[in-house]
Every structure is written in structure tokens, then in C-alpha cells.
Design a protein around this motif. Structure first.
Motif, PDB file in Angstrom:
ATOM      1  N   PRO A  82       0.789  -1.233   0.000  1.00 49.72           N
ATOM      2  CA  PRO A  82       0.000   0.000   0.000  1.00 49.72           C
ATOM      3  C   PRO A  82       0.824   1.289   0.000  1.00 49.72           C
ATOM      4  O   PRO A  82       1.824   1.423   0.709  1.00 49.72           O
ATOM      5  N   ILE A  83       0.352   2.234  -0.817  1.00 54.94           N
ATOM      6  CA  ILE A  83       0.650   3.650  -0.631  1.00 54.94           C
ATOM      7  C   ILE A  83      -0.585   4.239   0.037  1.00 54.94           C
ATOM      8  O   ILE A  83      -1.697   4.107  -0.484  1.00 54.94           O
ATOM      9  N   THR A  84      -0.417   4.857   1.188  1.00 51.98           N
ATOM     10  CA  THR A  84      -1.585   5.281   1.973  1.00 51.98           C
ATOM     11  C   THR A  84      -1.547   6.782   2.227  1.00 51.98           C
ATOM     12  O   THR A  84      -0.478   7.401   2.315  1.00 51.98           O
ATOM     13  N   LEU A  85      -2.741   7.344   2.342  1.00 50.93           N
ATOM     14  CA  LEU A  85      -2.899   8.750   2.678  1.00 50.93           C
ATOM     15  C   LEU A  85      -3.020   8.875   4.189  1.00 50.93           C
ATOM     16  O   LEU A  85      -3.962   8.359   4.798  1.00 50.93           O
ATOM     17  N   SER A  86      -2.050   9.536   4.779  1.00 52.19           N
ATOM     18  CA  SER A  86      -2.044   9.726   6.222  1.00 52.19           C
ATOM     19  C   SER A  86      -1.766  11.201   6.505  1.00 52.19           C
ATOM     20  O   SER A  86      -0.680  11.709   6.196  1.00 52.19           O
ATOM     21  N   GLY A  87      -2.756  11.881   7.053  1.00 51.19           N
ATOM     22  CA  GLY A  87      -2.600  13.307   7.285  1.00 51.19           C
ATOM     23  C   GLY A  87      -2.513  14.058   5.972  1.00 51.19           C
ATOM     24  O   GLY A  87      -3.403  13.969   5.127  1.00 51.19           O
ATOM     25  N   SER A  88      -1.407  14.743   5.770  1.00 51.14           N
ATOM     26  CA  SER A  88      -1.242  15.578   4.581  1.00 51.14           C
ATOM     27  C   SER A  88      -0.288  14.980   3.557  1.00 51.14           C
ATOM     28  O   SER A  88       0.136  15.671   2.630  1.00 51.14           O
ATOM     29  N   ARG A  89       0.056  13.697   3.685  1.00 48.70           N
ATOM     30  CA  ARG A  89       1.029  13.096   2.768  1.00 48.70           C
ATOM     31  C   ARG A  89       0.609  11.683   2.384  1.00 48.70           C
ATOM     32  O   ARG A  89       0.000  10.953   3.159  1.00 48.70           O
ATOM     33  N   TRP A  90       0.974  11.310   1.158  1.00 47.73           N
ATOM     34  CA  TRP A  90       0.945   9.914   0.757  1.00 47.73           C
ATOM     35  C   TRP A  90       2.287   9.287   1.132  1.00 47.73           C
ATOM     36  O   TRP A  90       3.338   9.934   1.000  1.00 47.73           O
ATOM     37  N   SER A  91       2.275   8.040   1.572  1.00 47.94           N
ATOM     38  CA  SER A  91       3.531   7.379   1.924  1.00 47.94           C
ATOM     39  C   SER A  91       3.472   5.906   1.566  1.00 47.94           C
ATOM     40  O   SER A  91       2.411   5.278   1.634  1.00 47.94           O
ATOM     41  N   LEU A  92       4.598   5.379   1.150  1.00 47.75           N
ATOM     42  CA  LEU A  92       4.736   3.954   0.849  1.00 47.75           C
ATOM     43  C   LEU A  92       5.167   3.221   2.104  1.00 47.75           C
ATOM     44  O   LEU A  92       6.108   3.642   2.791  1.00 47.75           O
ATOM     45  N   ASP A  93       4.489   2.126   2.413  1.00 48.75           N
ATOM     46  CA  ASP A  93       4.827   1.305   3.574  1.00 48.75           C
ATOM     47  C   ASP A  93       6.050   0.456   3.223  1.00 48.75           C
ATOM     48  O   ASP A  93       5.931  -0.627   2.640  1.00 48.75           O
ATOM     49  N   LEU A  94       7.226   0.938   3.570  1.00 50.91           N
ATOM     50  CA  LEU A  94       8.464   0.248   3.217  1.00 50.91           C
ATOM     51  C   LEU A  94       8.580  -1.102   3.920  1.00 50.91           C
ATOM     52  O   LEU A  94       9.127  -2.065   3.354  1.00 50.91           O
ATOM     53  N   ASP A  95       8.070  -1.195   5.144  1.00 51.39           N
ATOM     54  CA  ASP A  95       8.099  -2.487   5.842  1.00 51.39           C
ATOM     55  C   ASP A  95       7.231  -3.510   5.113  1.00 51.39           C
ATOM     56  O   ASP A  95       7.564  -4.699   5.064  1.00 51.39           O
ATOM     57  N   ALA A  96       6.114  -3.036   4.530  1.00 44.11           N
ATOM     58  CA  ALA A  96       5.268  -3.951   3.758  1.00 44.11           C
ATOM     59  C   ALA A  96       5.975  -4.432   2.502  1.00 44.11           C
ATOM     60  O   ALA A  96       5.790  -5.579   2.074  1.00 44.11           O
ATOM     61  N   VAL A  97       6.793  -3.568   1.898  1.00 46.36           N
ATOM     62  CA  VAL A  97       7.586  -3.996   0.743  1.00 46.36           C
ATOM     63  C   VAL A  97       8.524  -5.123   1.150  1.00 46.36           C
ATOM     64  O   VAL A  97       8.603  -6.174   0.493  1.00 46.36           O
ATOM     65  N   ALA A  98       9.219  -4.929   2.241  1.00 47.46           N
ATOM     66  CA  ALA A  98      10.155  -5.959   2.710  1.00 47.46           C
ATOM     67  C   ALA A  98       9.425  -7.256   3.046  1.00 47.46           C
ATOM     68  O   ALA A  98       9.890  -8.355   2.711  1.00 47.46           O
ATOM     69  N   ALA A  99       8.254  -7.148   3.679  1.00 49.01           N
ATOM     70  CA  ALA A  99       7.506  -8.340   4.082  1.00 49.01           C
ATOM     71  C   ALA A  99       6.922  -9.080   2.891  1.00 49.01           C
ATOM     72  O   ALA A  99       6.634 -10.281   2.986  1.00 49.01           O
ATOM     73  N   ALA A 100       6.735  -8.396   1.773  1.00 48.40           N
ATOM     74  CA  ALA A 100       6.123  -9.023   0.601  1.00 48.40           C
ATOM     75  C   ALA A 100       7.089  -9.888  -0.195  1.00 48.40           C
ATOM     76  O   ALA A 100       6.671 -10.661  -1.067  1.00 48.40           O
ATOM     77  N   ILE A 101       8.368  -9.789   0.085  1.00 47.01           N
ATOM     78  CA  ILE A 101       9.364 -10.548  -0.670  1.00 47.01           C
ATOM     79  C   ILE A 101       9.309 -12.023  -0.278  1.00 47.01           C
ATOM     80  O   ILE A 101       9.293 -12.365   0.913  1.00 47.01           O
ATOM     81  N   ASN A 102       9.256 -12.891  -1.270  1.00 51.31           N
ATOM     82  CA  ASN A 102       9.302 -14.331  -1.031  1.00 51.31           C
ATOM     83  C   ASN A 102      10.097 -15.004  -2.136  1.00 51.31           C
ATOM     84  O   ASN A 102      10.747 -14.341  -2.950  1.00 51.31           O
ATOM     85  N   GLU A 103      10.049 -16.309  -2.176  1.00 50.03           N
ATOM     86  CA  GLU A 103      10.885 -17.048  -3.131  1.00 50.03           C
ATOM     87  C   GLU A 103      10.443 -16.839  -4.574  1.00 50.03           C
ATOM     88  O   GLU A 103      11.210 -17.135  -5.507  1.00 50.03           O
ATOM     89  N   LYS A 104       9.224 -16.326  -4.789  1.00 47.92           N
ATOM     90  CA  LYS A 104       8.756 -16.080  -6.143  1.00 47.92           C
ATOM     91  C   LYS A 104       9.058 -14.670  -6.645  1.00 47.92           C
ATOM     92  O   LYS A 104       8.883 -14.382  -7.826  1.00 47.92           O
TER      93      LYS A 104
END
Length: 389
Positions: A144-166
């Protein structure tokens, strides 16, 4: 019979998603007085100096097959353009001319991912990358890129967690269509470190890197990368130089990939027409004034539409840091696919529904503000009046 024929096609082809943007465009494109802000382009035609370069090429008889990688003059012009932008030298052998930015993306996918592979895609996102990956047999893994307050932000931890063997790659569009999220240099370093650690490719879509507000250009993977990093840059002449209908773009990649990328171009289009490449040379060498004009127009459009909507208690948005779109949610309007059609009927403005931009986009509408100020003022007036009903 038709169902039998459809059933005989590849599943990936059958399931390629329809465009929610095109649905609204087809519904409203012939309405008198319509202000069309649904597509990702401005209202200026390609400048004459670019068109004349193409005309001279045609008059000179340049209508034959040409270099698969692109004519040397264009590849050198791309290298010089990047040298001006990033303040260091670039070898022209890094650049490969493609038949649009979309084809650059398709070639990048073909090079790094296929059946059974996954690519991480921040979302909401321009839908074409995920769709092209699906046609190729791969699967987007959305984060997710999410709208929080006055900024959009990319969840970098979610990027790391999404990595798998595929996982084979991470796709990063910054500045982003549709949200305007723009990665910081720290974000890019984090993503590059992830890619290095896991042996992944990065497909970097930096098409809007000149469309930023308050600085000359957006942070780029060029600012943080080292020689040998697994990064494919995809780009296009469409946005900066008002050449959306020309269908010409480029890939930048390590020189060692040259034979493979040349083959992929050969087996798709066999190269880009010479007259189009001559036009692209003119754009790069003579068009800096036009790029700056485009960015200034977009900045004014941003100010107009964001300023107008700030006064409404029915909308939620963040001022975009980059690109030329506002992605905003309207209170009590959950069905944005239907809302796009209603706004054609009820306000005579054309916006793109957030449902077209994947998971997380559903509550939002996208408005393109890369248009002359008079049109943007009138569009903002119509939308504000509609919101006040």
C-alpha cells in the motif's frame, strides 16, 4: 461460438482487465463543453520544432528499417540529456529506444519476470504495469501507498515483508500516478538495499521526474545506485514534450544487457520509425524551454484545483508532491466507477475513477491538472458547485 473462441485463448489474455478510465472517456468524450481531465496528458499539441524534425526526416526518405537499439544520434542525445539532469557522465550504450513507455515496460517485464513469478507493485498505481505483468503470466504483489494526514507514503516495511521465493522485481513509479507520492532519497536507498539483499531487479518508472513542485527534479535511483545494480529504467517522451500520440520511449540499462534488449525489441516491433526518432532528438536537444513551460502549467493547475477543493468539507486529499494528478476522496460516494459517469452527466467534467488504479484506489477520483489555467478554474468551479449541492 464466440464463447468457444474466447475459451481457446490463453487465460492470461482473456483475463486482461478492462480500463475503467476508457469507460468514462467513451461515455463522455463527445459531450459539448466537456472538460476532459481523465487521461494522463496535457492539452498542448506537440511543439512545431519537434514536428518539423519528423517532417524533414520523411522528406529525406528515412522510411526504411533502422537500428534496433535506436539511431546513434538519439541514444547520444539521451545520454547528454541525462548528463544535464544528473551532473555526471552517461554512456549512450545504456539507452535503448522503444515504441512507447508502455513497450519499455513490456520489455522490462519480459526480461525479468514471467509465468509463476511475482513483482512487488505499490498501489494505488497506474494499472498498465500490473496488467502487462499478468498477460506475461506473472503476478503483482501489491503493497500500500496510503494517505495519512497531509502526505501519501509507501509502507516500506510492507515492501520488505512481501518478498518471497517467487519475487523477481520491485516496480517503483516515482513520482507516482495517481497519488503524486514521490520517493525520498532515503526511500530509494532502502528499496535498493532490499533489492541487493535479495537479488531482485528494480523496474524504475521515472516518467514524471521533472514534474515536481519546489525543486528541479525528483530524487532518482540514479542518485543512489552503483554500477552493476539490477535496475531497468523505463521512460517516455509522452509527458515532458507533449508526445503522447507518437508512442516513443526508452529503456536505460547496464550495457551488458544490450544484446538481450535488442533481441526483445527485434521480436516485438523491430525498432522505432526513423522519423519519430529524429523528432525525439529535437525534443531532447531543443525542448528544455518547453519542459519548463509544461511543469509551470502543471504547477498552476495544481494550485488552482487543490486550492479550490481545500474549502470543501466533503473531500479528503493531500497536495501531490509530484506528477500532475490529484487523487481525492469524496465523502459518501463509495462507488467511484459510477461516480465518474455521474460527473459527466451532472457536472460536465471528466475524471478517472479510483477503481481503475488497483487495491486502495477505490474511494478516490483522479483529476489531471496538466491543462491551461482557464480550463482548470472552470473545472474547479464545476466540481466545487457539484460538491456543494
Amino acid at each position: 461460438m464466440n464463447q468457444t473462441l474466447l475459451g481457446a485463448l490463453r487465460r492470461e489474455a482473456r483475463e486482461a482487465p478492462e480500463s475503467g478510465i476508457v469507460e468514462v472517456m467513451n461515455y463522455g468524450r463527445e459531450r459539448p463543453g466537456m472538460i476532459p481531465l481523465w487521461a494522463g496528458e496535457g492539452d498542448l499539441p506537440t511543439p512545431d520544432f519537434i514536428c518539423q524534425a519528423a517532417a524533414r526526416s520523411l522528406a529525406a526518405g528515412e522510411t526504411f528499417y533502422t537500428w534496433q537499439r535506436g539511431i546513434p544520434e538519439l541514444r547520444r542525445a539521451l545520454a547528454a540529456y541525462h548528463e544535464r539532469q544528473f551532473g555526471r557522465s552517461f554512456e549512450h550504450e545504456r539507452f535503448y529506444v522503444t515504441g512507447s513507455g508502455m513497450q519499455a515496460i513490456q520489455i522490462a517485464i519480459a526480461a525479468v519476470a514471467g509465468t509463476g513469478d511475482e513483482v512487488i507493485v505499490p498501489t494505488p498505481a497506474w494499472p498498465n504495469f500490473a496488467a502487462a505483468l499478468g498477460v506475461a503470466g506473472g503476478t503483482p504483489r501489491f503493497v500500500p501507498i496510503t494517505l495519512s494526514g497531509s502526505r501519501w507514503s509507501l509502507d516500506l516495511d510492507a515492501v520488505a515483508a512481501a518478498i518471497n521465493e517467487k519475487t523477481r522485481a520491485i516496480f517503483i513509479n516515482s513520482p507516482s500516478n495517481p497519488t503524486g507520492w514521490t520517493a525520498t532519497e532515503e526511500d530509494l536507498r532502502f528499496l535498493l538495499a532490499l533489492a541487493r539483499r535479495h537479488g531482485l531487479w528494480i523496474v524504475a518508472d521515472e516518467v514524471y521526474n521533472r514534474f515536481v513542485y519546489g525543486r528541479e527534479r525528483a530524487p532518482s535511483f540514479y542518485d543512489v545506485m552503483s554500477e552493476g545494480d539490477r535496475i531497468l529504467f523505463v521512460n517516455t517522451f509522452s509527458k515532458n514534450w507533449a508526445m503522447t500520440g507518437w508512442r516513443i520511449g526508452w529503456i536505460a540499462a547496464p550495457e551488458s544487457l544490450g544484446p538481450v534488449l535488442e533481441n526483445l525489441i527485434q521480436y516485438s516491433t523491430s525498432g522505432v520509425a526513423a522519423f519519430m526518432q529524429r523528432a525525439a532528438v529535437a525534443a531532447l536537444e531543443e525542448g528544455e524551454w518547453f519542459v519548463r513551460e509544461q511543469v509551470a502549467r502543471a504547477a498552476e493547475g495544481r494550485q488552482i484545483v487543490c486550492g479550490a477543493l481545500e474549502g470543501s468539507n466533503r473531500v479528503r486529499f493531500a497536495w501531490p508532491d509530484g506528477a500532475f494528478y490529484l487523487f481525492f476522496a469524496i465523502t459518501d460516494e463509495p462507488d467511484t466507477s459510477r461516480l465518474g459517469l455521474r460527473l459527466v452527466d451532472e457536472a460536465n467534467i471528466g475524471l478517472a475513477p479510483g477503481t481503475a488504479f488497483g487495491p486502495g484506489g477505490e474511494p478516490y477520483m483522479r483529476i489531471c491538472f496538466a491543462r491551461r489555467a482557464d480550463d482548470m478554474r472552470e473545472a474547479a468551479r464545476r466540481l466545487s458547485s457539484w460538491l456543494a449541492r
